[in-house]
Design an enzyme around this catalytic site. Structure first.
Site, PDB file in Angstrom:
ATOM      1  N   ARG A 122     -20.498  14.002  10.433  1.00 64.20           N
ATOM      2  CA  ARG A 122     -21.530  14.710   9.644  1.00 64.20           C
ATOM      3  C   ARG A 122     -22.865  13.957   9.677  1.00 64.20           C
ATOM      4  O   ARG A 122     -22.916  12.732   9.626  1.00 64.20           O
ATOM      5  CB  ARG A 122     -21.069  14.834   8.197  1.00 64.20           C
ATOM      6  CG  ARG A 122     -22.193  15.330   7.277  1.00 64.20           C
ATOM      7  CD  ARG A 122     -21.722  15.662   5.908  1.00 64.20           C
ATOM      8  NE  ARG A 122     -20.874  14.651   5.342  1.00 64.20           N
ATOM      9  CZ  ARG A 122     -20.093  14.856   4.285  1.00 64.20           C
ATOM     10  NH1 ARG A 122     -20.057  16.030   3.704  1.00 64.20           N
ATOM     11  NH2 ARG A 122     -19.353  13.888   3.818  1.00 64.20           N
ATOM     12  N   ARG A 166     -11.249   8.030   0.039  1.00 60.00           N
ATOM     13  CA  ARG A 166     -11.658   9.299  -0.586  1.00 60.00           C
ATOM     14  C   ARG A 166     -10.533  10.334  -0.509  1.00 60.00           C
ATOM     15  O   ARG A 166     -10.332  11.107  -1.453  1.00 60.00           O
ATOM     16  CB  ARG A 166     -12.937   9.813   0.080  1.00 60.00           C
ATOM     17  CG  ARG A 166     -14.162   8.977  -0.316  1.00 60.00           C
ATOM     18  CD  ARG A 166     -15.335   9.167   0.624  1.00 60.00           C
ATOM     19  NE  ARG A 166     -15.812  10.517   0.692  1.00 60.00           N
ATOM     20  CZ  ARG A 166     -16.590  10.985   1.681  1.00 60.00           C
ATOM     21  NH1 ARG A 166     -16.960  10.178   2.672  1.00 60.00           N
ATOM     22  NH2 ARG A 166     -16.997  12.231   1.664  1.00 60.00           N
TER      23      ARG A 166
HETATM   24  P1  AP5 Z   1     -19.407  19.540   4.100  1.00 60.26           P
HETATM   25  O1  AP5 Z   1     -19.720  20.959   3.790  1.00 60.26           O
HETATM   26  O2  AP5 Z   1     -20.497  18.557   3.997  1.00 60.26           O
HETATM   27  O3  AP5 Z   1     -18.089  19.083   3.294  1.00 60.26           O
HETATM   28  P2  AP5 Z   1     -17.868  18.750   1.751  1.00 60.26           P
HETATM   29  O4  AP5 Z   1     -16.601  19.434   1.347  1.00 60.26           O
HETATM   30  O5  AP5 Z   1     -19.096  19.018   0.965  1.00 60.26           O
HETATM   31  O6  AP5 Z   1     -17.548  17.208   1.891  1.00 60.26           O
HETATM   32  P3  AP5 Z   1     -18.099  15.952   1.070  1.00 60.26           P
HETATM   33  O7  AP5 Z   1     -17.825  14.766   1.943  1.00 60.26           O
HETATM   34  O8  AP5 Z   1     -19.492  16.172   0.616  1.00 60.26           O
HETATM   35  O9  AP5 Z   1     -17.113  15.958  -0.115  1.00 60.26           O
HETATM   36  P4  AP5 Z   1     -16.881  14.829  -1.100  1.00 60.26           P
HETATM   37  O10 AP5 Z   1     -16.107  15.550  -2.122  1.00 60.26           O
HETATM   38  O11 AP5 Z   1     -16.232  13.646  -0.499  1.00 60.26           O
HETATM   39  O12 AP5 Z   1     -18.356  14.317  -1.455  1.00 60.26           O
HETATM   40  P5  AP5 Z   1     -19.244  14.410  -2.742  1.00 60.26           P
HETATM   41  O13 AP5 Z   1     -20.653  14.381  -2.328  1.00 60.26           O
HETATM   42  O14 AP5 Z   1     -18.778  15.490  -3.644  1.00 60.26           O
HETATM   43  O15 AP5 Z   1     -18.795  19.500   5.573  1.00 60.26           O
HETATM   44  C1  AP5 Z   1     -18.386  18.283   6.174  1.00 60.26           C
HETATM   45  C2  AP5 Z   1     -18.697  18.295   7.675  1.00 60.26           C
HETATM   46  O16 AP5 Z   1     -17.901  19.291   8.299  1.00 60.26           O
HETATM   47  C3  AP5 Z   1     -20.167  18.653   7.991  1.00 60.26           C
HETATM   48  O17 AP5 Z   1     -20.576  17.882   9.088  1.00 60.26           O
HETATM   49  C4  AP5 Z   1     -20.108  20.143   8.346  1.00 60.26           C
HETATM   50  O18 AP5 Z   1     -21.122  20.509   9.239  1.00 60.26           O
HETATM   51  C5  AP5 Z   1     -18.718  20.276   8.948  1.00 60.26           C
HETATM   52  N1  AP5 Z   1     -18.118  21.588   8.678  1.00 60.26           N
HETATM   53  C6  AP5 Z   1     -18.189  22.305   7.519  1.00 60.26           C
HETATM   54  N2  AP5 Z   1     -17.493  23.462   7.632  1.00 60.26           N
HETATM   55  C7  AP5 Z   1     -16.972  23.457   8.901  1.00 60.26           C
HETATM   56  C8  AP5 Z   1     -16.131  24.378   9.633  1.00 60.26           C
HETATM   57  N3  AP5 Z   1     -15.712  25.528   9.093  1.00 60.26           N
HETATM   58  N4  AP5 Z   1     -15.778  24.046  10.903  1.00 60.26           N
HETATM   59  C9  AP5 Z   1     -16.200  22.871  11.444  1.00 60.26           C
HETATM   60  N5  AP5 Z   1     -16.991  21.959  10.822  1.00 60.26           N
HETATM   61  C10 AP5 Z   1     -17.365  22.254   9.551  1.00 60.26           C
HETATM   62  O19 AP5 Z   1     -18.890  13.031  -3.473  1.00 60.26           O
HETATM   63  C11 AP5 Z   1     -19.266  11.787  -2.909  1.00 60.26           C
HETATM   64  C12 AP5 Z   1     -18.909  10.671  -3.874  1.00 60.26           C
HETATM   65  O20 AP5 Z   1     -19.658  10.825  -5.104  1.00 60.26           O
HETATM   66  C13 AP5 Z   1     -17.444  10.619  -4.322  1.00 60.26           C
HETATM   67  O21 AP5 Z   1     -16.632   9.917  -3.406  1.00 60.26           O
HETATM   68  C14 AP5 Z   1     -17.580   9.917  -5.675  1.00 60.26           C
HETATM   69  O22 AP5 Z   1     -17.730   8.525  -5.496  1.00 60.26           O
HETATM   70  C15 AP5 Z   1     -18.883  10.471  -6.235  1.00 60.26           C
HETATM   71  N6  AP5 Z   1     -18.660  11.665  -7.067  1.00 60.26           N
HETATM   72  C16 AP5 Z   1     -19.076  12.932  -6.799  1.00 60.26           C
HETATM   73  N7  AP5 Z   1     -18.664  13.775  -7.776  1.00 60.26           N
HETATM   74  C17 AP5 Z   1     -17.967  13.025  -8.652  1.00 60.26           C
HETATM   75  C18 AP5 Z   1     -17.258  13.321  -9.843  1.00 60.26           C
HETATM   76  N8  AP5 Z   1     -17.158  14.574 -10.304  1.00 60.26           N
HETATM   77  N9  AP5 Z   1     -16.670  12.291 -10.505  1.00 60.26           N
HETATM   78  C19 AP5 Z   1     -16.744  11.036 -10.059  1.00 60.26           C
HETATM   79  N10 AP5 Z   1     -17.370  10.686  -8.916  1.00 60.26           N
HETATM   80  C20 AP5 Z   1     -17.976  11.677  -8.219  1.00 60.26           C
HETATM   81 MG    MG Z   2     -20.438  17.832  -0.143  1.00 62.16          MG
END
Ligand code: AP5
Ligand code: MG
Length: 210
Positions: A122, A166
Site C-alpha cells: 500500500r 496487527r
Molecule cells: P485499505 O482500504 O487501505 O485497507 P484497510 O482495511 O483500511 O486497512 P488498514 O491497514 O488501514 O486497516 P487497519 O485496521 O490496520 O488500520 P487503521 O488505520 O484503522 O486497503 C489496503 C491495501 O489493499 C491498499 O493498498 C488498497 O489499494 C488495496 N486494496 C483494497 N481493496 C482491494 C481489492 N479489492 N483488491 C486488491 N487490493 C485492494 O489503524 C492503524 C492503527 O491505529 C492500529 O493498528 C491502532 O494502533 C490504531 N487504531 C486505529 N483505530 C483504533 C481503535 N479504534 N482503537 C485503538 N487503536 C486504534
Molecule cells: Mg484503513
C-alpha cells in the site's frame, strides 16, 4: 469492520461519496494527530508503530468528540472503531447520549493470506489520504497521487513485522466483536476479494438506501 488491509479505507471512500456522509477513521485521526505532534498524537505513536491498539480512554474520547460535531447529524461511517468489546460498549453509551441509532455493521471478509501483500504494497497520500497499491491499484504516475499530485508515502506500520502483530490484535480483540453485533442482527458480511467497484456494489445492495 475487517482485518488490516481488508479494504475498509478503500470502500469508505466510495461510501462517503455515494451516501454523502463523513468517513470517520480513528486510524486517520491518529495519523493526523501524529503529523501535528499533538498530545494525542505523541501518545498514539507509541502503540501504532508497534501495531498495538491505542488505549481505549484516548480513543473513546476522540470518537465522542467527533460524533458530536454537526456534520454527523445526517449519518456517518465509522472505520476502525470499535475494535474491542469495551470500545463497543463505550460506543453504545455515546449513541445513547447523542440519541443515535446504529443501522448496520459492514464486515469486509478477506482471507489472511492476501492481507500481508496488500498492506506491505500500500502507498498513501499524506495530503489527501487517497490510498493505492504498487500492483493492485497503481496511481497513473508512479509514486504520485492522482487526486492532488502529492508524493505518495508508505505508512510506518505497513511492514511485514508490524502487520503480523496487527493481524493477531484483530483475531484476539476485534473479531469477537462480530458476535456482539451479530446478536443485534446488524452484521452485513461482504466478500472483500475482487474488483473494488464490484465490492462496493455488494455493499450498496446489502445496506440499501442512498
Ligand atoms: P485499505 O482500504 O487501505 O485497507 P484497510 O482495511 O483500511 O486497512 P488498514 O491497514 O488501514 O486497516 P487497519 O485496521 O490496520 O488500520 P487503521 O488505520 O484503522 O486497503 C489496503 C491495501 O489493499 C491498499 O493498498 C488498497 O489499494 C488495496 N486494496 C483494497 N481493496 C482491494 C481489492 N479489492 N483488491 C486488491 N487490493 C485492494 O489503524 C492503524 C492503527 O491505529 C492500529 O493498528 C491502532 O494502533 C490504531 N487504531 C486505529 N483505530 C483504533 C481503535 N479504534 N482503537 C485503538 N487503536 C486504534
Ligand atoms: Mg484503513
Amino acid at each position: 469492520m475487517g482485518p488490516p488491509g481488508a479494504g475498509k479505507g478503500t470502500q469508505a471512500a466510495f461510501i462517503k461519496e455515494y451516501y454523502n456522509i463523513p468517513h470517520i477513521s480513528t486510524g486517520d485521526m491518529f495519523r493526523e494527530a501524529m503529523r501535528n505532534e499533538t498530545k494525542v498524537g505523541i501518545e498514539a505513536k507509541k502503540y501504532i508503530d508497534k501495531g498495538m491498539l491505542v488505549p481505549d480512554s484516548v480513543t473513546n474520547a476522540l470518537v465522542k468528540e467527533r460524533l458530536s460535531q454537526a456534520d454527523c447529524k445526517k449519518g456517518f461511517l465509522l472505520d476502525g472503531f470499535p475494535r474491542n468489546i469495551p470500545q463497543a460498549e463505550a460506543l453504545d453509551q455515546i449513541f445513547k447520549d447523542l440519541n443515535i441509532k446504529l443501522d448496520a455493521v459492514i464486515n469486509i471478509d478477506v482471507d489472511f493470506s492476501v492481507l500481508v501483500d496488500r498492506v506491505v504494497g500500500r502507498r498513501v497520500c499524506p495530503k489527501c489520504g487517497a490510498s493505492y497499491h504498487i500492483t493492485n491499484l497503481k496511481p497513473k504516475k508512479d509514486g504520485i497521487c492522482d487526486v492532488c499530485g502529492s508524493e505518495l508515502i508508505q505508512r510506518k506500520d505497513d511492514t511485514e513485522e508490524t502487520i503480523k502483530t496487527r493481524l493477531d490484535v484483530y483475531s484476539n480483540q476485534t473479531k469477537p466483536l462480530l458476535d456482539y453485533y451479530k446478536k443485534q442482527n446488524l452484521v452485513k458480511t461482504i466478500n472483500g476479494v475482487g474488483d473494488v467497484n464490484a465490492i462496493f456494489e455488494d455493499i450498496k445492495n446489502s445496506v440499501g438506501g442512498n
